[in-house]
Write a protein that holds these residues in place. Sequence first.
Motif, PDB file in Angstrom:
ATOM      1  N   ALA A 112       0.831  -1.208   0.000  1.00 44.16           N
ATOM      2  CA  ALA A 112       0.000   0.000   0.000  1.00 44.16           C
ATOM      3  C   ALA A 112       0.867   1.262   0.000  1.00 44.16           C
ATOM      4  O   ALA A 112       0.564   2.231  -0.703  1.00 44.16           O
ATOM      5  N   ILE A 113       1.945   1.262   0.770  1.00 39.69           N
ATOM      6  CA  ILE A 113       2.861   2.415   0.778  1.00 39.69           C
ATOM      7  C   ILE A 113       3.473   2.615  -0.597  1.00 39.69           C
ATOM      8  O   ILE A 113       3.536   3.744  -1.102  1.00 39.69           O
ATOM      9  N   HIS A 114       3.897   1.529  -1.218  1.00 43.57           N
ATOM     10  CA  HIS A 114       4.462   1.612  -2.567  1.00 43.57           C
ATOM     11  C   HIS A 114       3.438   2.190  -3.554  1.00 43.57           C
ATOM     12  O   HIS A 114       3.758   3.087  -4.348  1.00 43.57           O
ATOM     13  N   GLU A 115       2.205   1.682  -3.489  1.00 44.24           N
ATOM     14  CA  GLU A 115       1.154   2.164  -4.394  1.00 44.24           C
ATOM     15  C   GLU A 115       0.785   3.620  -4.104  1.00 44.24           C
ATOM     16  O   GLU A 115       0.488   4.385  -5.013  1.00 44.24           O
ATOM     17  N   TRP A 116       0.791   4.005  -2.832  1.00 44.30           N
ATOM     18  CA  TRP A 116       0.490   5.397  -2.478  1.00 44.30           C
ATOM     19  C   TRP A 116       1.516   6.327  -3.128  1.00 44.30           C
ATOM     20  O   TRP A 116       1.165   7.338  -3.721  1.00 44.30           O
ATOM     21  N   LYS A 117       2.787   5.975  -3.001  1.00 47.75           N
ATOM     22  CA  LYS A 117       3.854   6.793  -3.581  1.00 47.75           C
ATOM     23  C   LYS A 117       3.733   6.863  -5.095  1.00 47.75           C
ATOM     24  O   LYS A 117       4.034   7.887  -5.701  1.00 47.75           O
ATOM     25  N   ARG A 118       3.291   5.773  -5.710  1.00 44.10           N
ATOM     26  CA  ARG A 118       3.142   5.728  -7.163  1.00 44.10           C
ATOM     27  C   ARG A 118       1.904   6.481  -7.632  1.00 44.10           C
ATOM     28  O   ARG A 118       1.955   7.264  -8.581  1.00 44.10           O
ATOM     29  N   LYS A 119       0.775   6.271  -6.957  1.00 44.05           N
ATOM     30  CA  LYS A 119      -0.501   6.827  -7.406  1.00 44.05           C
ATOM     31  C   LYS A 119      -0.798   8.221  -6.858  1.00 44.05           C
ATOM     32  O   LYS A 119      -1.549   8.976  -7.451  1.00 44.05           O
TER      33      LYS A 119
END
Length: 88
Positions: A50-57
């Motif tokens: 989720a942290i990775h996706e937050w940074k991406r999105k």
Amino acid sequence: MIGVEPGSVQVIAFFILSQVWDVISNQEAVKIVSATSHKEKAAQRLVKCAIHEWKRKKSGIAMDDMSVICLFFHSSPSHQLPAIKIVD
């Protein structure tokens, strides 16, 4: 949210803060947790994803705390659950 792994008797219950749901779908959460070989690390892996996706999105938007609890329930093979996907 409750997820049932297709073809299995394992039921997973998630208790997740909304920030995770902002970037991870129900189906993705079940897939991530189900693919984790060590179930005691499933919540940590879901938060990392989720942290990775937050940074991406949501680049440039402040990220709040993310918390996840995963509970695994097993049924005996003689009492198999019907295959369902997701219940919110």
